[in-house]
Design an enzyme around this catalytic site. Structure first.
Site, PDB file in Angstrom:
ATOM      1  N   LYS A   1       0.883  -1.174   0.000  1.00  0.00           N
ATOM      2  CA  LYS A   1       0.000   0.000   0.000  1.00  0.00           C
ATOM      3  C   LYS A   1       0.915   1.216   0.000  1.00  0.00           C
ATOM      4  O   LYS A   1       1.427   1.625   1.042  1.00  0.00           O
ATOM      5  CB  LYS A   1      -0.881  -0.026   1.256  1.00  0.00           C
ATOM      6  CG  LYS A   1      -2.206   0.707   1.142  1.00  0.00           C
ATOM      7  CD  LYS A   1      -2.105   2.176   0.800  1.00  0.00           C
ATOM      8  CE  LYS A   1      -1.724   3.037   1.995  1.00  0.00           C
ATOM      9  NZ  LYS A   1      -1.421   4.440   1.593  1.00  0.00           N
TER      10      LYS A   1
ATOM     11  N   GLY B   1       6.760   5.256   8.292  1.00  0.00           N
ATOM     12  CA  GLY B   1       5.983   6.491   8.306  1.00  0.00           C
ATOM     13  C   GLY B   1       6.016   7.112   9.690  1.00  0.00           C
ATOM     14  O   GLY B   1       6.945   6.861  10.466  1.00  0.00           O
TER      15      GLY B   1
ATOM     16  N   GLU C   1       9.247   1.617  11.016  1.00  0.00           N
ATOM     17  CA  GLU C   1      10.363   2.563  10.834  1.00  0.00           C
ATOM     18  C   GLU C   1       9.740   3.948  10.860  1.00  0.00           C
ATOM     19  O   GLU C   1       9.015   4.311   9.930  1.00  0.00           O
ATOM     20  CB  GLU C   1      11.041   2.347   9.481  1.00  0.00           C
ATOM     21  CG  GLU C   1      11.724   1.024   9.307  1.00  0.00           C
ATOM     22  CD  GLU C   1      12.898   0.834  10.216  1.00  0.00           C
ATOM     23  OE1 GLU C   1      13.444   1.840  10.716  1.00  0.00           O
ATOM     24  OE2 GLU C   1      13.257  -0.322  10.438  1.00  0.00           O
TER      25      GLU C   1
ATOM     26  N   CYS D   1      14.043  10.669   7.274  1.00  0.00           N
ATOM     27  CA  CYS D   1      13.872  10.286   8.682  1.00  0.00           C
ATOM     28  C   CYS D   1      15.193  10.364   9.435  1.00  0.00           C
ATOM     29  O   CYS D   1      15.208  10.536  10.645  1.00  0.00           O
ATOM     30  CB  CYS D   1      13.318   8.879   8.752  1.00  0.00           C
ATOM     31  SG  CYS D   1      14.264   7.733   7.748  1.00  0.00           S
TER      32      CYS D   1
HETATM   33  P1  NAD Z   1       2.437   8.660   7.307  1.00  0.00           P
HETATM   34  O1  NAD Z   1       2.526   7.874   8.569  1.00  0.00           O
HETATM   35  O2  NAD Z   1       1.492   9.775   7.225  1.00  0.00           O
HETATM   36  O3  NAD Z   1       2.071   7.697   6.093  1.00  0.00           O
HETATM   37  C1  NAD Z   1       2.823   6.540   5.824  1.00  0.00           C
HETATM   38  C2  NAD Z   1       1.915   5.511   5.186  1.00  0.00           C
HETATM   39  O4  NAD Z   1       0.921   5.137   6.126  1.00  0.00           O
HETATM   40  C3  NAD Z   1       1.162   6.021   3.953  1.00  0.00           C
HETATM   41  O5  NAD Z   1       1.101   4.988   3.003  1.00  0.00           O
HETATM   42  C4  NAD Z   1      -0.226   6.317   4.506  1.00  0.00           C
HETATM   43  O6  NAD Z   1      -1.247   6.214   3.548  1.00  0.00           O
HETATM   44  C5  NAD Z   1      -0.364   5.217   5.533  1.00  0.00           C
HETATM   45  N1  NAD Z   1      -1.353   5.489   6.574  1.00  0.00           N
HETATM   46  C6  NAD Z   1      -1.784   6.689   7.042  1.00  0.00           C
HETATM   47  N2  NAD Z   1      -2.711   6.525   7.999  1.00  0.00           N
HETATM   48  C7  NAD Z   1      -2.863   5.187   8.152  1.00  0.00           C
HETATM   49  C8  NAD Z   1      -3.653   4.385   9.004  1.00  0.00           C
HETATM   50  N3  NAD Z   1      -4.484   4.913   9.899  1.00  0.00           N
HETATM   51  N4  NAD Z   1      -3.540   3.038   8.908  1.00  0.00           N
HETATM   52  C9  NAD Z   1      -2.699   2.475   8.029  1.00  0.00           C
HETATM   53  N5  NAD Z   1      -1.924   3.179   7.187  1.00  0.00           N
HETATM   54  C10 NAD Z   1      -1.994   4.524   7.254  1.00  0.00           C
HETATM   55  O7  NAD Z   1       3.928   9.104   6.988  1.00  0.00           O
HETATM   56  P2  NAD Z   1       4.423   9.993   5.761  1.00  0.00           P
HETATM   57  O8  NAD Z   1       3.998  11.393   6.019  1.00  0.00           O
HETATM   58  O9  NAD Z   1       4.064   9.337   4.481  1.00  0.00           O
HETATM   59  O10 NAD Z   1       5.995   9.876   5.887  1.00  0.00           O
HETATM   60  C11 NAD Z   1       6.762  10.700   6.696  1.00  0.00           C
HETATM   61  C12 NAD Z   1       7.193   9.977   7.957  1.00  0.00           C
HETATM   62  O11 NAD Z   1       7.863   8.756   7.623  1.00  0.00           O
HETATM   63  C13 NAD Z   1       8.176  10.764   8.766  1.00  0.00           C
HETATM   64  O12 NAD Z   1       7.873  10.690  10.135  1.00  0.00           O
HETATM   65  C14 NAD Z   1       9.499  10.073   8.490  1.00  0.00           C
HETATM   66  O13 NAD Z   1      10.465  10.297   9.459  1.00  0.00           O
HETATM   67  C15 NAD Z   1       9.069   8.661   8.363  1.00  0.00           C
HETATM   68  N6  NAD Z   1      10.066   7.867   7.620  1.00  0.00           N
HETATM   69  C16 NAD Z   1      10.840   6.965   8.303  1.00  0.00           C
HETATM   70  C17 NAD Z   1      11.802   6.224   7.635  1.00  0.00           C
HETATM   71  C18 NAD Z   1      12.639   5.211   8.374  1.00  0.00           C
HETATM   72  O14 NAD Z   1      13.244   4.373   7.723  1.00  0.00           O
HETATM   73  N7  NAD Z   1      12.709   5.249   9.672  1.00  0.00           N
HETATM   74  C19 NAD Z   1      11.986   6.398   6.271  1.00  0.00           C
HETATM   75  C20 NAD Z   1      11.190   7.312   5.606  1.00  0.00           C
HETATM   76  C21 NAD Z   1      10.222   8.047   6.295  1.00  0.00           C
END
Ligand code: NAD
Length: 492
Positions: free
Chosen positions: A178, A231, A253, A287
């Site tokens: 997804k 995320g 992550e 991140c």
């Molecule tokens: P997000 O959590 O908003 O979204 C990530 C994914 O989760 C998307 O596909 C989104 O559609 C999905 N999602 C949202 N709500 C959901 C729910 N209730 N249930 C299931 N899935 C859901 O994050 P983002 O804004 O896309 O990404 C930014 C974040 O990701 C930042 O905090 C960043 O630090 C983190 N990140 C971490 C790493 C790592 O390896 N640690 C790498 C990249 C990004």
């Protein structure tokens, strides 16, 4: 780029392109033009259900009969296919996400390495024999967990697919991906390319959709055995609740607010170059960003002056232009968030040393200047909260004890870095810093062989390396009685 809208009206389930149940399309905005440049099918809970069942059928069907070596061969092919298509994928990613083409191209080429590494590892996943009793043979088997739901963010889409698909499939699982609704385009291409790698239908399924609908139904689905998520931590918390329905395995992550520490005995030229890149790469949408820079007081003035001069030379520009260092933010929401934190920094009394606004030369696009605040208080919101933008907080420190305390005094713990020539100090900090990935005289050299993940709110579990492979397996213990003696009978 053609002005025609790229259209991906179908989702990829069970090896076929099918109409999404909703009949709707997600509109993807190009962050330079602020206009819709692509449309991607929007999956809902009904599509997720069909995708999960297709993944389960593949898991119990043809995929089970493949040898581990055969799985490895297809993963290797997938790596080759990524390389063959790197330019096209990079072009699409840059339009969808806004990251400079030279970065997306590098990222896609690197992603192939994840497939090669796990291709080689696929037939080396093995259990152990355990000498627990001379009259028994005890051993463990490492078995795939089953259907994996991969939920990924918008900042580095192809890396995130590769980090999850390659170990999950190497271990014998099937996957439902997804992608993030903001950058779904290359997930459709990955689906298409996976057909050429020869995986049986249903091994890889791609269902773009919104997080609260498609993401949440994947996390809740009782036939999904593991969720691999990248995320925000607040989303991970919600997924954890949804995943509780069948006690799914989870790996998260999440974000970070990494301390990057420059001691006075460091090689300051090298430290400066790396600190600059670590703080502003990908327009700060990373991140592992080195977003809290601690500089020892006796070198602070000189180091910060040089760093600010370098920041002024960062070229913000069109992401397809080869001279561009950083492109726009991926979305208007992220741009607004960055600008809001710049205001917070000013209100909190930090000194705005450079940047702080949108560059005047662009009339549209989610561009923002690389921004540095100095004399930042480690307790301020600017220093404590993840901005995900090109905003660096610089904090002076005096002693090792002070900086260690400040570095750890944050709710995140993904990565940390330090620069020193003192080997004792280096290892002491490596032990005492609360983060999952410590860099000494370098900064977050992410690599397929190195486990990566966070302490505290930065996550749960590890990606990459053999650590990740194990996280896609269940350990089964088998005991065989070799004794001819009658069993003792406590009920006699
Ligand atoms: P997000 O959590 O908003 O979204 C990530 C994914 O989760 C998307 O596909 C989104 O559609 C999905 N999602 C949202 N709500 C959901 C729910 N209730 N249930 C299931 N899935 C859901 O994050 P983002 O804004 O896309 O990404 C930014 C974040 O990701 C930042 O905090 C960043 O630090 C983190 N990140 C971490 C790493 C790592 O390896 N640690 C790498 C990249 C990004």
């Amino acid at each position: 780029m053609s002005t025609e809208i790229q259209s991906y009206p179908k989702i990829f389930i069970g090896g076929e392109w099918v109409q999404p149940h909703s009949g709707r399309l997600i509109k993807s905005i190009n962050p330079v033009t602020e206009e819709v440049w692509a449309e991607v099918a929007e999956a809902d809970e009904i599509d997720i259900d069909i995708a999960v069942k297709a993944a389960r059928e593949a898991f119990y069907g043809p995929w089970r009969r493949w040898t581990a070596t055969e799985r490895g061969a297809s993963l290797r092919k997938m790596g080759d296919i990524l390389l063959e298509n790197a330019e096209r994928l990079a072009f699409l990613e840059t339009n969808d996400n806004g990251k400079p083409y030279r970065d997306t191209l590098g990222e896609i080429k690197r992603s192939a390495e994840w497939f090669y590494y796990y291709a080689g590892a696929a037939d080396k996943i093995q259990g152990e024999t355990i000498p627990n009793n001379p009259d028994s043979l005890a051993y463990t088997r490492r078995e795939p967990v089953g259907v994996v739901g991969a939920i990924t963010p918008w900042n580095s889409p192809i890396s995130m697919y590769s980090w999850k698909i390659a170990p999950a499939l190497a271990a014998g699982n099937t996957i439902v991906i997804k992608p993030a609704e903001l950058t779904p385009v290359t997930s459709m291409e990955i689906a298409r390319l996976s057909q050429d790698a020869g995986f049986p239908p249903g091994v890889i399924n791609v269902v773009p959709g919104y997080g609260k609908v498609a993401g949440s139904s994947l996390a809740k689905h009782p036939l999904v055995n593991k969720i691999a998520f990248t995320g925000e931590y607040s989303t991970a918390q919600s997924i954890m609740k949804d995943a509780a329905v069948n006690l799914k395995r989870v790996s998260f992550e999440c974000g970070g607010k990494a301390p990057h520490i420059i001691f006075d005995d460091a090689d300051l030229d090298k430290a400066l170059t790396v600190a600059l890149h670590s703080a502003f790469r990908s327009t700060g949408q990373s991140c592992s960003l080195g977003s809290r820079l601690f500089v020892q007081r006796n070198i602070y003035k000189e180091f910060v002056k040089k760093l600010i001069n370098r920041v002024r030379q960062i070229r913000v520009g069109m992401p397809l232009d080869k001279d561009t260092h950083i492109g726009p933010h991926t979305s208007k929401a992220q741009l607004d968030k960055t600008l809001q934190y710049i205001e917070i920094g000013k209100e909190e009394g930090a000194h705005l040393a450079v940047g702080g606004k949108q560059p005047e030369e662009f009339t549209r696009g989610y561009f923002v200047e690389p921004t540095v605040f100095t004399e930042v208080d480690n307790q301020s919101r600017l220093a404590q909260e993840e901005i995900f933008g090109p905003v660096l907080a610089i904090i002076p420190f005096d002693t090792d004890e002070d900086v260690l305390q400040m570095a750890n005094n944050v709710q995140y713990g993904l990565v940390a870095g330090l620069w020193t020539k003192d080997i004792k100090r280096a290892h002491k900090f490596a032990a005492d810093l609360e983060a999952g990935f410590i860099s000494i005289n370098t900064y977050r050299p992410i690599h397929w062989t190195l486990p990566y993940g966070g302490y505290k709110l930065s996550g749960y579990g590890r990606e990459n390396g053999l650590e990740a492979l194990h996280a896609y397996t269940e350990v089964k213990t088998v005991v065989v009685n070799l004794s001819d003696e009658l069993p003792s009978d406590p009920f006699k």
